[in-house]
Design a protein around this motif. Structure first.
Motif, mmCIF file in Angstrom:
data_model
loop_
_atom_site.group_PDB
_atom_site.id
_atom_site.type_symbol
_atom_site.label_atom_id
_atom_site.label_comp_id
_atom_site.label_asym_id
_atom_site.label_seq_id
_atom_site.Cartn_x
_atom_site.Cartn_y
_atom_site.Cartn_z
ATOM 1 N N ASP A 1 -9.184 -2.047 -3.096
ATOM 2 C CA ASP A 1 -10.189 -1.177 -2.491
ATOM 3 C C ASP A 1 -10.634 -1.866 -1.199
ATOM 4 O OD1 ASP A 1 -12.517 0.068 -1.665
ATOM 5 O OD2 ASP A 1 -13.233 0.445 -3.701
ATOM 6 N N THR A 2 -10.191 -1.332 -0.079
ATOM 7 C CA THR A 2 -10.415 -2.033 1.203
ATOM 8 C C THR A 2 -11.798 -1.740 1.810
ATOM 9 O OG1 THR A 2 -9.420 -0.217 2.442
ATOM 10 C CG2 THR A 2 -7.964 -2.038 1.821
ATOM 11 N N GLY A 3 -12.608 -0.911 1.123
ATOM 12 C CA GLY A 3 -13.882 -0.456 1.698
ATOM 13 C C GLY A 3 -14.740 -1.576 2.276
ATOM 14 N N ALA A 4 -14.982 -2.616 1.491
ATOM 15 C CA ALA A 4 -15.890 -3.676 1.937
ATOM 16 C C ALA A 4 -15.295 -4.432 3.129
ATOM 17 C CB ALA A 4 -16.186 -4.636 0.792
ATOM 18 N N VAL A 5 -13.990 -4.676 3.078
ATOM 19 C CA VAL A 5 -13.337 -5.402 4.176
ATOM 20 C C VAL A 5 -13.372 -4.571 5.457
ATOM 21 C CG1 VAL A 5 -11.085 -6.257 4.995
ATOM 22 C CG2 VAL A 5 -11.890 -6.874 2.722
ATOM 23 N N GLN A 6 -13.098 -3.285 5.333
ATOM 24 C CA GLN A 6 -13.129 -2.412 6.527
ATOM 25 C C GLN A 6 -14.535 -2.375 7.115
ATOM 26 O OE1 GLN A 6 -10.531 -1.397 7.960
ATOM 27 N NE2 GLN A 6 -9.019 -0.441 6.615
ATOM 28 N N ALA B 1 -0.285 -10.379 1.348
ATOM 29 C CA ALA B 1 0.669 -9.297 1.647
ATOM 30 C C ALA B 1 0.138 -7.955 1.151
ATOM 31 C CB ALA B 1 2.014 -9.608 1.005
ATOM 32 N N ALA B 2 -0.411 -7.952 -0.058
ATOM 33 C CA ALA B 2 -0.936 -6.703 -0.627
ATOM 34 C C ALA B 2 -2.107 -6.193 0.208
ATOM 35 C CB ALA B 2 -1.369 -6.937 -2.078
ATOM 36 N N LEU B 3 -2.964 -7.126 0.644
ATOM 37 C CA LEU B 3 -4.125 -6.721 1.451
ATOM 38 C C LEU B 3 -3.669 -6.200 2.820
ATOM 39 C CD1 LEU B 3 -7.174 -6.473 1.655
ATOM 40 C CD2 LEU B 3 -7.292 -8.857 2.379
ATOM 41 N N ALA B 4 -2.683 -6.867 3.426
ATOM 42 C CA ALA B 4 -2.173 -6.424 4.736
ATOM 43 C C ALA B 4 -1.645 -4.994 4.633
ATOM 44 C CB ALA B 4 -1.074 -7.373 5.222
ATOM 45 N N ALA C 1 -2.423 -2.715 2.314
ATOM 46 C CA ALA C 1 -3.515 -1.780 2.002
ATOM 47 C C ALA C 1 -4.377 -1.487 3.228
ATOM 48 C CB ALA C 1 -4.379 -2.349 0.871
ATOM 49 N N LEU C 2 -4.518 -2.482 4.110
ATOM 50 C CA LEU C 2 -5.333 -2.295 5.317
ATOM 51 C C LEU C 2 -4.560 -1.594 6.431
ATOM 52 C CD1 LEU C 2 -7.040 -5.815 5.569
ATOM 53 C CD2 LEU C 2 -8.244 -3.652 5.229
ATOM 54 N N GLY C 3 -3.242 -1.408 6.242
ATOM 55 C CA GLY C 3 -2.416 -0.874 7.325
ATOM 56 C C GLY C 3 -2.413 -1.833 8.503
ATOM 57 N N ALA C 4 -2.349 -3.144 8.184
ATOM 58 C CA ALA C 4 -2.403 -4.168 9.241
ATOM 59 C C ALA C 4 -1.167 -4.086 10.134
ATOM 60 C CB ALA C 4 -2.498 -5.555 8.615
ATOM 61 N N GLU C 5 -1.333 -4.500 11.362
ATOM 62 C CA GLU C 5 -0.179 -4.571 12.251
ATOM 63 C C GLU C 5 0.669 -5.794 11.908
ATOM 64 O OE1 GLU C 5 -0.505 -6.200 16.147
ATOM 65 O OE2 GLU C 5 0.541 -4.504 17.017
ATOM 66 N N LYS D 1 6.072 -16.258 -0.613
ATOM 67 C CA LYS D 1 5.842 -15.997 0.813
ATOM 68 C C LYS D 1 6.780 -14.911 1.323
ATOM 69 C CE LYS D 1 4.754 -20.418 2.009
ATOM 70 N NZ LYS D 1 3.450 -20.315 1.387
ATOM 71 N N MET D 2 8.075 -15.084 1.063
ATOM 72 C CA MET D 2 9.047 -14.146 1.621
ATOM 73 C C MET D 2 9.027 -12.826 0.848
ATOM 74 S SD MET D 2 9.669 -16.069 4.073
ATOM 75 C CE MET D 2 10.423 -14.763 5.018
ATOM 76 N N GLU D 3 8.742 -12.879 -0.456
ATOM 77 C CA GLU D 3 8.570 -11.615 -1.195
ATOM 78 C C GLU D 3 7.393 -10.842 -0.606
ATOM 79 O OE1 GLU D 3 10.303 -12.633 -5.659
ATOM 80 O OE2 GLU D 3 8.143 -12.692 -5.322
ATOM 81 N N GLY D 4 6.339 -11.585 -0.259
ATOM 82 C CA GLY D 4 5.146 -10.965 0.336
ATOM 83 C C GLY D 4 5.472 -10.348 1.690
ATOM 84 N N CYS D 5 6.238 -11.070 2.508
ATOM 85 C CA CYS D 5 6.629 -10.539 3.827
ATOM 86 C C CYS D 5 7.444 -9.263 3.661
ATOM 87 C CB CYS D 5 7.457 -11.572 4.597
ATOM 88 S SG CYS D 5 6.470 -12.980 5.150
ATOM 89 N N LEU D 6 8.356 -9.286 2.691
ATOM 90 C CA LEU D 6 9.200 -8.104 2.449
ATOM 91 C C LEU D 6 8.332 -6.918 2.016
ATOM 92 C CD1 LEU D 6 12.104 -6.988 2.247
ATOM 93 C CD2 LEU D 6 12.149 -7.752 -0.130
ATOM 94 N N TYR D 7 7.434 -7.189 1.080
ATOM 95 C CA TYR D 7 6.551 -6.118 0.593
ATOM 96 C C TYR D 7 5.742 -5.537 1.765
ATOM 97 C CZ TYR D 7 2.799 -3.686 -1.779
ATOM 98 O OH TYR D 7 1.917 -2.712 -2.177
ATOM 99 N N ALA D 8 5.226 -6.431 2.605
ATOM 100 C CA ALA D 8 4.363 -5.977 3.714
ATOM 101 C C ALA D 8 5.128 -5.056 4.668
ATOM 102 C CB ALA D 8 3.800 -7.191 4.462
ATOM 103 N N VAL D 9 6.310 -5.487 5.130
ATOM 104 C CA VAL D 9 7.024 -4.656 6.119
ATOM 105 C C VAL D 9 7.605 -3.388 5.492
ATOM 106 C CG1 VAL D 9 7.501 -6.572 7.700
ATOM 107 C CG2 VAL D 9 9.225 -5.922 6.007
ATOM 108 N N ARG D 10 7.788 -3.416 4.169
ATOM 109 C CA ARG D 10 8.256 -2.191 3.490
ATOM 110 C C ARG D 10 7.103 -1.241 3.197
ATOM 111 N NH1 ARG D 10 13.482 -3.643 0.524
ATOM 112 N NH2 ARG D 10 14.833 -3.529 2.351
ATOM 113 N N ASN D 11 5.882 -1.698 3.454
ATOM 114 C CA ASN D 11 4.718 -0.865 3.141
ATOM 115 C C ASN D 11 3.805 -0.704 4.354
ATOM 116 O OD1 ASN D 11 4.649 -0.144 0.042
ATOM 117 N ND2 ASN D 11 5.507 -2.197 0.254
ATOM 118 N N GLY D 12 4.421 -0.612 5.512
ATOM 119 C CA GLY D 12 3.685 -0.171 6.697
ATOM 120 C C GLY D 12 3.226 -1.241 7.658
#
Ligand SMILES: Nc1ncnc2c1ncn2[C@@H]1O[C@H](COP(=O)(O)OP(=O)(O)O)[C@@H](O)[C@H]1O
Ligand SMILES: CC(=O)N[C@@H](CCC(=O)OP(=O)(O)O)C(=O)O
Length: 310
Positions: free
Chosen positions: A163-168, A201-204, A206-210, A254-265
């Motif tokens: 839930d990214t509400g508080a971070v946003q 990675a999950a937070l990046a 969820a936030l739609g981070a660049e 680390k690399m699983e996280g990078c893969l997840y991030a670029v596969r999720n926006g």
């Protein structure tokens, strides 16, 4: 009379550095960057202070930085002081109920506090939180998969919801969230120890981070570790997926996280050397970049969301 010319010459390289940063400043303005600061990269006080300067610089340059920190070595040292052993399975800490108290104390009470303090030397910017706060991260118990078997490794969690509400809201208010990778389960009410790379990675995503930027204690992803120190400077998600089974220890999450991030926006995921002072600025604002950059597949065929040009 020669004074003005001399001054002109010495000032020029500084101006060039600023000019080189201009297209990157324009490109990254308003974008969210999730920075994972690994426990192994927190080498000394000078480096930690430089890390804080870089993050504050990003914030003042108009980016929206979010810090997710690790603290593996710091947890191991504290467990040791309590006479508890550190054991890792499939790259994750076997976390007993007793160890979980130490993990939470070190991450939220020690490492996070130190980073918040360093960032806030520059103004009232940083706000610390754990995944428990405002339901930022919910988790369920994670079982490690070893030789095809599901192995119980205690209070280790996998993220089920963010839930990214508080971070946003903090970002909109100009603050810098500093997040410890601890999450609560809505099912059993327990708190769980989440690997910090996975959490970042999950937070990046969820936030739609660049950008997801992972700071560690090596130059990047080595092609043939530990035999060679040739760093892979750039690779696509599919290329990384093929490499994953050959990777060892800390590089796996680390690399699983990078893969997840670029596969999720997320547009790019980068692994950089946190031992280099101001590595964040070098990576974001100079033409060369350092470390390893993971990009979505060009045709986005395996990506869940469009990754380009956000
Ligand atoms: N292919 C690889 N390239 C670089 N480092 C690797 C590789 N495979 C395994 N490693 C190991 O992963 C470590 C980084 O992970 P880790 O110790 O968990 O760091 P952090 O605390 O920053 O998360 C490196 O120090 C190195 O020993
Ligand atoms: C489940 C698990 O392994 N959690 C990690 C959390 C901290 C972490 O990930 O720190 P680094 O990024 O410094 O490695 C741990 O207990 O060490």
């Amino acid at each position: 009379m020669s004074q003005p010319t001399a001054r002109k010459h010495t000032a020029l390289p500084k101006a060039r550095i600023l000019i080189e940063a201009l297209p990157w400043l324009t490109r990254h303005h308003g974008k969210t960057v999730v920075i994972k600061f690994g426990g192994n990269a927190m080498v000394d006080d000078e480096l930690k202070a430089a890390f804080a300067q870089d993050v504050v610089f990003l914030r003042h340059a108009g980016l929206r930085p979010v810090v997710v920190h690790g603290g593996g070595p710091q947890i191991s040292a504290q467990l040791d002081r309590h006479g508890l052993v550190s054991e890792f399975k499939a790259g994750l800490r076997v976390t007993t109920d007793e160890a979980m108290d130490v993990v939470r104390m070190v991450l939220a009470g020690q490492v996070q506090r130190e980073l918040v303090g360093l960032l806030n030397r520059h103004g009232p910017l940083a706000v610390g939180m754990t995944g428990e706060d405002a339901h930022l991260m919910s988790a369920t118990k994670h079982f490690a998969e070893i030789d095809g078997e599901q192995v119980d490794i205690g209070r280790v969690g996998q993220i089920t919801e963010i839930d990214t509400g508080a971070v946003q809201a903090l970002l909109d208010d100009g603050r810098i969230p500093v997040v410890s990778s601890i999450a609560r389960s809505a099912d059993d009410g327990h708190v769980y120890n989440v690997n910090a790379d996975t959490a970042a990675a999950a937070l990046a995503a969820a936030l739609g981070a660049e950008t997801l930027m992972v700071l560690t204690d090596v130059e990047g992803l080595y092609a043939d570790w530990p035999n060679s120190d040739e760093v892979i400077s750039k690779l696509t998600a599919s290329e990384l997926e093929k490499l994953l089974p050959e990777l060892a220890s800390g590089m796996v999450p680390k690399m699983e996280g990078c893969l997840y991030a670029v596969r999720n926006g997320v547009t790019t995921a980068r692994v950089i050397d946190g031992r280099v002072q101001h590595s964040i600025l070098l990576e974001i604002f100079t033409d060369e970049g350092i470390g390893t950059m993971v990009l979505p597949d060009p045709d986005n065929k395996n990506n869940k969301a469009e990754g380009a040009d956000r």
